[in-house]
Design a protein around this motif. Structure first.
Motif, PDB file in Angstrom:
ATOM      1  N   TRP A 117     -12.408  -1.219  -6.020  1.00 26.49           N
ATOM      2  CA  TRP A 117     -12.600   0.236  -6.077  1.00 26.49           C
ATOM      3  C   TRP A 117     -11.257   0.946  -6.248  1.00 26.49           C
ATOM      4  O   TRP A 117     -11.119   1.849  -7.083  1.00 26.49           O
ATOM      5  CB  TRP A 117     -13.297   0.678  -4.797  1.00 26.49           C
ATOM      6  CG  TRP A 117     -13.448   2.146  -4.587  1.00 26.49           C
ATOM      7  CD1 TRP A 117     -14.069   3.041  -5.408  1.00 26.49           C
ATOM      8  CD2 TRP A 117     -12.984   2.901  -3.462  1.00 26.49           C
ATOM      9  NE1 TRP A 117     -14.017   4.307  -4.856  1.00 26.49           N
ATOM     10  CE2 TRP A 117     -13.361   4.248  -3.672  1.00 26.49           C
ATOM     11  CE3 TRP A 117     -12.293   2.557  -2.290  1.00 26.49           C
ATOM     12  CZ2 TRP A 117     -13.058   5.256  -2.767  1.00 26.49           C
ATOM     13  CZ3 TRP A 117     -12.004   3.561  -1.385  1.00 26.49           C
ATOM     14  CH2 TRP A 117     -12.378   4.892  -1.618  1.00 26.49           C
ATOM     15  N   PHE A 118     -10.256   0.510  -5.488  1.00 25.64           N
ATOM     16  CA  PHE A 118      -8.943   1.140  -5.580  1.00 25.64           C
ATOM     17  C   PHE A 118      -8.287   0.848  -6.929  1.00 25.64           C
ATOM     18  O   PHE A 118      -7.672   1.733  -7.535  1.00 25.64           O
ATOM     19  CB  PHE A 118      -8.047   0.654  -4.448  1.00 25.64           C
ATOM     20  CG  PHE A 118      -6.784   1.463  -4.308  1.00 25.64           C
ATOM     21  CD1 PHE A 118      -6.757   2.597  -3.531  1.00 25.64           C
ATOM     22  CD2 PHE A 118      -5.620   1.082  -4.964  1.00 25.64           C
ATOM     23  CE1 PHE A 118      -5.592   3.359  -3.406  1.00 25.64           C
ATOM     24  CE2 PHE A 118      -4.453   1.831  -4.853  1.00 25.64           C
ATOM     25  CZ  PHE A 118      -4.445   2.979  -4.071  1.00 25.64           C
ATOM     26  N   TRP A 121       0.821  -1.215   0.000  1.00 25.29           N
ATOM     27  CA  TRP A 121       0.000   0.000   0.000  1.00 25.29           C
ATOM     28  C   TRP A 121       0.853   1.262   0.000  1.00 25.29           C
ATOM     29  O   TRP A 121       0.471   2.279  -0.601  1.00 25.29           O
ATOM     30  CB  TRP A 121      -0.903  -0.024   1.240  1.00 25.29           C
ATOM     31  CG  TRP A 121      -1.633   1.242   1.521  1.00 25.29           C
ATOM     32  CD1 TRP A 121      -2.847   1.629   1.027  1.00 25.29           C
ATOM     33  CD2 TRP A 121      -1.210   2.306   2.397  1.00 25.29           C
ATOM     34  NE1 TRP A 121      -3.198   2.859   1.533  1.00 25.29           N
ATOM     35  CE2 TRP A 121      -2.216   3.290   2.374  1.00 25.29           C
ATOM     36  CE3 TRP A 121      -0.086   2.504   3.195  1.00 25.29           C
ATOM     37  CZ2 TRP A 121      -2.118   4.471   3.114  1.00 25.29           C
ATOM     38  CZ3 TRP A 121       0.023   3.672   3.928  1.00 25.29           C
ATOM     39  CH2 TRP A 121      -0.983   4.651   3.895  1.00 25.29           C
ATOM     40  N   VAL A 155     -13.430  -3.105  -1.721  1.00 23.52           N
ATOM     41  CA  VAL A 155     -12.574  -1.919  -1.599  1.00 23.52           C
ATOM     42  C   VAL A 155     -11.330  -2.055  -2.476  1.00 23.52           C
ATOM     43  O   VAL A 155     -10.822  -1.058  -3.009  1.00 23.52           O
ATOM     44  CB  VAL A 155     -12.186  -1.638  -0.132  1.00 23.52           C
ATOM     45  CG1 VAL A 155     -13.423  -1.332   0.693  1.00 23.52           C
ATOM     46  CG2 VAL A 155     -11.397  -2.785   0.482  1.00 23.52           C
ATOM     47  N   GLY A 156     -10.854  -3.297  -2.663  1.00 16.87           N
ATOM     48  CA  GLY A 156      -9.714  -3.509  -3.547  1.00 16.87           C
ATOM     49  C   GLY A 156     -10.065  -3.209  -4.991  1.00 16.87           C
ATOM     50  O   GLY A 156      -9.290  -2.557  -5.712  1.00 16.87           O
ATOM     51  N   SER A 158      -6.371   6.203  -0.992  1.00  9.92           N
ATOM     52  CA  SER A 158      -5.551   5.173  -0.361  1.00  9.92           C
ATOM     53  C   SER A 158      -5.760   5.156   1.147  1.00  9.92           C
ATOM     54  O   SER A 158      -5.769   4.083   1.765  1.00  9.92           O
ATOM     55  CB  SER A 158      -4.071   5.387  -0.698  1.00  9.92           C
ATOM     56  OG  SER A 158      -3.568   6.567  -0.102  1.00  9.92           O
ATOM     57  N   LEU A 182     -10.491  -1.337   4.928  1.00  6.78           N
ATOM     58  CA  LEU A 182     -10.019  -2.720   4.976  1.00  6.78           C
ATOM     59  C   LEU A 182      -9.756  -3.160   6.411  1.00  6.78           C
ATOM     60  O   LEU A 182     -10.181  -4.252   6.831  1.00  6.78           O
ATOM     61  CB  LEU A 182      -8.757  -2.879   4.139  1.00  6.78           C
ATOM     62  CG  LEU A 182      -8.250  -4.318   4.011  1.00  6.78           C
ATOM     63  CD1 LEU A 182      -9.157  -5.120   3.076  1.00  6.78           C
ATOM     64  CD2 LEU A 182      -6.815  -4.370   3.504  1.00  6.78           C
ATOM     65  N   THR A 231      -8.548   6.104   2.682  1.00  2.00           N
ATOM     66  CA  THR A 231      -9.882   5.536   2.885  1.00  2.00           C
ATOM     67  C   THR A 231      -9.852   4.024   2.711  1.00  2.00           C
ATOM     68  O   THR A 231     -10.480   3.282   3.480  1.00  2.00           O
ATOM     69  CB  THR A 231     -10.878   6.159   1.895  1.00  2.00           C
ATOM     70  OG1 THR A 231     -10.869   7.587   2.044  1.00  2.00           O
ATOM     71  CG2 THR A 231     -12.294   5.649   2.151  1.00  2.00           C
ATOM     72  N   TYR A 232      -9.122   3.562   1.697  1.00  4.30           N
ATOM     73  CA  TYR A 232      -9.007   2.118   1.455  1.00  4.30           C
ATOM     74  C   TYR A 232      -8.458   1.402   2.677  1.00  4.30           C
ATOM     75  O   TYR A 232      -9.025   0.402   3.139  1.00  4.30           O
ATOM     76  CB  TYR A 232      -8.099   1.854   0.249  1.00  4.30           C
ATOM     77  CG  TYR A 232      -7.666   0.405   0.149  1.00  4.30           C
ATOM     78  CD1 TYR A 232      -8.477  -0.534  -0.457  1.00  4.30           C
ATOM     79  CD2 TYR A 232      -6.450  -0.017   0.699  1.00  4.30           C
ATOM     80  CE1 TYR A 232      -8.093  -1.874  -0.527  1.00  4.30           C
ATOM     81  CE2 TYR A 232      -6.064  -1.351   0.631  1.00  4.30           C
ATOM     82  CZ  TYR A 232      -6.892  -2.270   0.027  1.00  4.30           C
ATOM     83  OH  TYR A 232      -6.522  -3.597  -0.025  1.00  4.30           O
TER      84      TYR A 232
END
Length: 289
Positions: A245-246, A174, A242-243, A272, A279, A274-275
Motif C-alpha cells: 500500500w505504501f 521509514w 501495508v508495505g 507514513s 505495522l 498510518t503505515y
C-alpha cells in the motif's frame, strides 16, 4: 494550567513523542513474546517521554533563531518569549537527567545508556552537527528517532538482538520518506531559514525518487523481520499488505512529480504515520497470540 506550564509542555513536542512511543510497546511485547508487566510498560513510557522531551526541548533552544523565521514554528515558546532560553535549556537538561535515572534505577542501566545516547545523538549529531550543514541531515540524524525500539527491547531483556536491530532499521528507512514529504510541503520555510533539507537543494524529481528508494528499503527490512523474529504468517501478510500500500503511493508521488502535478506530499506524510502504526500493531498482535 498557566501559560508558563503550557510553554514547558510545548517545548517537549509531545505530538512527536506519541509517534515514537507507538514503536516502543510493540518492541517490548515482541522481546517478551507476550505482555510485559504494566509497571515496566508505564515506567518505560514515562521515562521515554521525558527522554524525548529532553531532546526536543534542547533542540528548541538550539534552533530558536530559525524557529522565528519558519512559519510553522513561529508560535513555539522561545519565539514568543514565554520562557527564556536559559529556562528552556535547564528544563531540557533536567528532563534528561530524570529520564536517565528513571531508566537506570527502575528499569535497567542498558536502557538508561540507550536513552542518554538517543538524547546525545539528536542534540549533538543531528541538531548541532548535521541539520544546518548537509541535505543528508535527516538520513543520519533521523537515527535518533529509531532508539525507542532499542530502548523498549532492552527494557525487557537487558540486551539487544538481531530482531531489535531490524526494528531499528525499519524506522531508520521509514524516517526519510516521512520527513521529506513534510519538507516538500514546507520547502519555502526551510529555504528561508537556510536549512539544506533535501527538497530545498534538490529537484522534486530527485526527492521523490529518494523517497521511493527508502520506501523499498523499509518494506524489505520489514519482511526480513518475519523469519528472523519468527513472527509467523499474520505479521508477514500484514507487512506485505501495508508495505505494498505504501509503495503504491510512493510510486504515485514519483509519477505526479514527473508530470508536473501536485505531488500531494502531505498525503504520503500522513500515510507514513498510518503505515508505521499498522505495522507495529501487527507486531504487537503476533507477540501476544
Amino acid at each position: 494550567m498557566n501559560a508558563k506550564a503550557r510553554a514547558y509542555v510545548a517545548l517537549m513536542k509531545l505530538r512527536v513523542v506519541e509517534l515514537l512511543l507507538i514503536t516502543t510497546v510493540p518492541a517490548m511485547m515482541l522481546a517478551k513474546r507476550g505482555m510485559p508487566s504494566v509497571w515496566l510498560i508505564v515506567v518505560t513510557l514515562v521515562a521515554g517521554t521525558l527522554s524525548a522531551g529532553s531532546a526536543n526541548t534542547i533542540n528548541c533552544y538550539v534552533d530558536r533563531d530559525i524557529d522565528q523565521v519558519m512559519g510553522r514554528t513561529r508560535k513555539r515558546p522561545l519565539v514568543r518569549a514565554t520562557v527564556t532560553p536559559t529556562e528552556a535549556l535547564v528544563f531540557g537538561i533536567l528532563l534528561g537527567i530524570v529520564s536517565t535515572l528513571m531508566f537506570g534505577l527502575l528499569v535497567n542501566w542498558p536502557s538508561a545508556l540507550l536513552s542518554l545516547g538517543a538524547i546525545s545523538f539528536y542534540v549533538f549529531v543531528y541538531t548541532l552537527g548535521l541539520k544546518r550543514r548537509t541535505p543528508s541531515n535527516i538520513v543520519i540524524g533521523g537515527a535518533a528517532g529509531c532508539f525507542p525500539v532499542l530502548i523498549g527491547w532492552s527494557a525487557v531483556t537487558g540486551s539487544l538482538s538481531w530482531s531489535a536491530a531490524l526494528l531499528f532499521a525499519i524506522v531508520f528507512f521509514w524516517t526519510p520518506p516521512h520527513f521529506w514529504a513534510l519538507a516538500m510541503k514546507f520547502r519555502d520555510d526551510y529555504a528561508a531559514a537556510g536549512i539544506p533539507m533535501l527538497p530545498v537543494v534538490a529537484s522534486p524529481e530527485t526527492v521523490t525518487r529518494r523517497i521511493l528508494f527508502y520506501a523499498y528499503g523499509m518494506v524489505a527490512v520489514s519482511l526480513v523481520l518475519a523469519p528472523v523474529a519468527h513472527t509467523g504468517w499474520f505479521y508477514l501478510a500484514s507487512a506485505i499488505a501495508v508495505g505494498g500500500w505504501f509503495l503504491v503511493e510512493a510510486h504515485r508521488i514519483v509519477r505526479r512529480t514527473a508530470r508536473g502535478e501536485d505531488p500531494r506530499a502531505m498525503h504520503l506524510f500522513h500515510m507514513s504515520i498510518t503505515y508505521l502504526t499498522l505495522l507495529f500493531t501487527a507486531i504487537a498482535i503476533v507477540a501476544v497470540v
